[in-house]
Write a protein that holds these residues in place. Structure first.
Motif, short mmCIF file in Angstrom:
data_model
loop_
_atom_site.label_atom_id
_atom_site.label_comp_id
_atom_site.label_asym_id
_atom_site.label_seq_id
_atom_site.Cartn_x
_atom_site.Cartn_y
_atom_site.Cartn_z
N PHE A 113 0.84 -1.19 0.00
CA PHE A 113 0.00 0.00 0.00
C PHE A 113 0.87 1.23 0.00
CE2 PHE A 113 0.62 -1.36 4.36
CZ PHE A 113 1.01 -0.21 5.00
N HIS A 114 0.31 2.31 -0.52
CA HIS A 114 0.96 3.61 -0.52
C HIS A 114 -0.02 4.60 0.11
CE1 HIS A 114 3.25 7.10 -1.75
NE2 HIS A 114 2.15 7.60 -2.27
N ILE A 115 0.44 5.33 1.12
CA ILE A 115 -0.40 6.30 1.83
C ILE A 115 -0.02 7.70 1.38
CG2 ILE A 115 -1.05 7.25 4.07
CD1 ILE A 115 -0.29 4.53 5.30
N LYS A 116 -1.02 8.48 0.98
CA LYS A 116 -0.78 9.88 0.63
C LYS A 116 -1.68 10.75 1.48
CE LYS A 116 -0.90 13.25 -3.05
NZ LYS A 116 -1.21 13.51 -4.45
N ARG A 117 -1.07 11.61 2.27
CA ARG A 117 -1.86 12.54 3.08
C ARG A 117 -2.46 13.58 2.18
NH1 ARG A 117 -0.43 14.53 9.00
NH2 ARG A 117 -2.43 15.48 9.46
N MET A 118 -3.73 13.82 2.34
CA MET A 118 -4.44 14.74 1.48
C MET A 118 -4.53 16.12 2.12
SD MET A 118 -4.86 12.44 -0.68
CE MET A 118 -5.81 13.22 -1.93
N ASN A 119 -4.52 17.14 1.26
CA ASN A 119 -4.75 18.51 1.69
C ASN A 119 -3.80 18.95 2.80
OD1 ASN A 119 -6.10 20.88 1.21
ND2 ASN A 119 -7.57 20.55 2.85
N GLN A 120 -2.53 18.55 2.67
CA GLN A 120 -1.55 18.97 3.67
C GLN A 120 -0.96 20.30 3.22
OE1 GLN A 120 1.50 16.13 4.35
NE2 GLN A 120 2.34 17.20 6.07
N ARG A 121 -1.26 21.32 3.97
CA ARG A 121 -0.83 22.66 3.60
C ARG A 121 0.58 22.93 4.10
NH1 ARG A 121 -5.57 26.88 4.24
NH2 ARG A 121 -4.73 27.59 2.29
N ASN A 122 1.29 23.78 3.35
CA ASN A 122 2.61 24.19 3.77
C ASN A 122 2.48 25.02 5.03
OD1 ASN A 122 3.79 22.95 1.60
ND2 ASN A 122 4.02 24.81 0.39
N PRO A 123 3.33 24.78 6.04
CA PRO A 123 3.21 25.55 7.28
C PRO A 123 3.44 27.05 7.08
CG PRO A 123 5.14 24.09 7.33
CD PRO A 123 4.39 23.81 6.07
N ALA A 124 4.38 27.42 6.25
CA ALA A 124 4.65 28.84 6.00
C ALA A 124 4.93 29.01 4.51
CB ALA A 124 5.84 29.31 6.83
N PRO A 125 3.92 29.39 3.74
CA PRO A 125 4.15 29.57 2.31
C PRO A 125 5.16 30.68 2.05
CG PRO A 125 1.87 30.10 2.88
CD PRO A 125 2.56 29.68 4.13
N PRO A 126 5.88 30.60 0.93
CA PRO A 126 6.84 31.66 0.60
C PRO A 126 6.17 33.03 0.56
CG PRO A 126 7.09 29.78 -0.89
CD PRO A 126 5.86 29.53 -0.05
N ALA A 127 6.94 34.05 0.80
CA ALA A 127 6.43 35.42 0.88
C ALA A 127 5.84 35.90 -0.45
CB ALA A 127 7.54 36.38 1.32
N ASN A 128 6.31 35.33 -1.57
CA ASN A 128 5.83 35.78 -2.88
C ASN A 128 4.54 35.08 -3.32
OD1 ASN A 128 7.02 33.30 -3.29
ND2 ASN A 128 7.97 33.86 -5.23
N CYS A 129 3.92 34.31 -2.45
CA CYS A 129 2.67 33.62 -2.80
C CYS A 129 1.51 34.62 -2.86
CB CYS A 129 2.33 32.55 -1.77
SG CYS A 129 3.38 31.10 -1.89
N PRO A 130 0.58 34.40 -3.80
CA PRO A 130 -0.60 35.27 -3.84
C PRO A 130 -1.35 35.25 -2.51
CG PRO A 130 -0.46 33.94 -5.81
CD PRO A 130 0.58 33.41 -4.86
N LYS A 131 -1.95 36.37 -2.18
CA LYS A 131 -2.68 36.49 -0.90
C LYS A 131 -4.06 35.85 -0.96
CE LYS A 131 0.68 38.79 0.88
NZ LYS A 131 1.81 37.93 1.11
N THR A 132 -4.66 35.79 -2.19
CA THR A 132 -5.96 35.18 -2.34
C THR A 132 -5.92 34.21 -3.53
OG1 THR A 132 -6.87 36.80 -3.89
CG2 THR A 132 -7.09 37.29 -1.52
N VAL A 133 -6.88 33.29 -3.58
CA VAL A 133 -6.96 32.33 -4.67
C VAL A 133 -7.17 33.06 -6.00
CG1 VAL A 133 -8.29 30.41 -5.60
CG2 VAL A 133 -7.74 30.47 -3.18
N GLY A 134 -7.90 34.15 -5.98
CA GLY A 134 -8.15 34.92 -7.19
C GLY A 134 -6.90 35.54 -7.78
N ASP A 135 -5.82 35.60 -7.00
CA ASP A 135 -4.58 36.19 -7.49
C ASP A 135 -3.75 35.22 -8.34
OD1 ASP A 135 -5.17 38.60 -6.27
OD2 ASP A 135 -4.06 38.11 -4.44
#
Length: 195
Positions: A113-135
């Motif tokens: 079996f292979h286990i993949k954790r779903m929807n695991q968010r990065n603890p601290a996204p890089p500073a250049n990441c968009p602030k909203t999904v619309g960006d």
């Protein structure tokens, strides 16, 4: 029906896409083929639970923990080499985690079996990441950028023509789909609100 499964069922119907690991496209199965429970025998269930303990920590899964299991893709292939997928949900002692587990038979009496954790968010996204999904910009943003900013999607689905979809649960009531072309450029994004 638990609303968490709405996203799973939605993902099964998306654009005839093919999931990873060389399994036939999930949409060939009817969405009503989703069934609660597991196809794993007692030993395989025990081994998989031990694998989950390694991921979430020994104290997160106790004898009192309820793990919701559902088959999201029925077995394909011949006996002894069949492959199937299940979603296991853990909600115990502050741990709320979803896992996609791919099971592969390795002969008449064994399976890996292979286990993949779903929807695991990065603890601290890089500073250049968009602030909203619309960006995130269609034709400019890439799948790698989105993964760097949002973490691993809880579901990926691949189409034979190269297009693919990432699903993210960015809010308890909203599932966000990102659709990419074969080069990894964003071609569409859509949000789905749970009732």
């Amino acid at each position: 029906m638990n609303m968490k499964w709405v996203a799973v069922i939605f993902s099964l119907a998306l654009c005839g896409c093919q999931p990873s690991s060389h399994i036939e496209p999930i949409p060939k199965n009817k969405p009503d083929s989703l069934s609660e429970g597991t196809l794993a025998n007692e030993k395989l269930t025990s081994d998989t639970t031990a694998g989950l303990k390694n991921i979430v920590g020994e104290s997160a899964i106790t004898s009192q923990t309820k793990i919701l299991k559902a088959v999201v893709q029925q077995p394909i292939g011949n006996p002894g080499v069949r492959v199937w997928r299940e979603m296991w949900l853990i909600n115990s002692q502050g741990t709320n985690a979803q896992f996609l587990i791919t099971f592969r038979e390795t002969g008449a009496s064994g399976a890996d079996f292979h286990i993949k954790r779903m929807n695991q968010r990065n603890p601290a996204p890089p500073a250049n990441c968009p602030k909203t999904v619309g960006d995130y910009k269609v034709g400019k943003s890439t799948s790698q950028e989105i993964q760097n900013c949002l973490g691993s999607p809880y579901y990926e689905n691949y189409n034979p023509d190269g297009r693919y979809v990432y699903l993210y649960k960015l809010d308890p009531a909203i599932t966000r789909a990102f659709v990419f072309d074969a080069s990894g450029k964003l071609i569409n994004t859509r949000g789905y609100k749970q009732n």
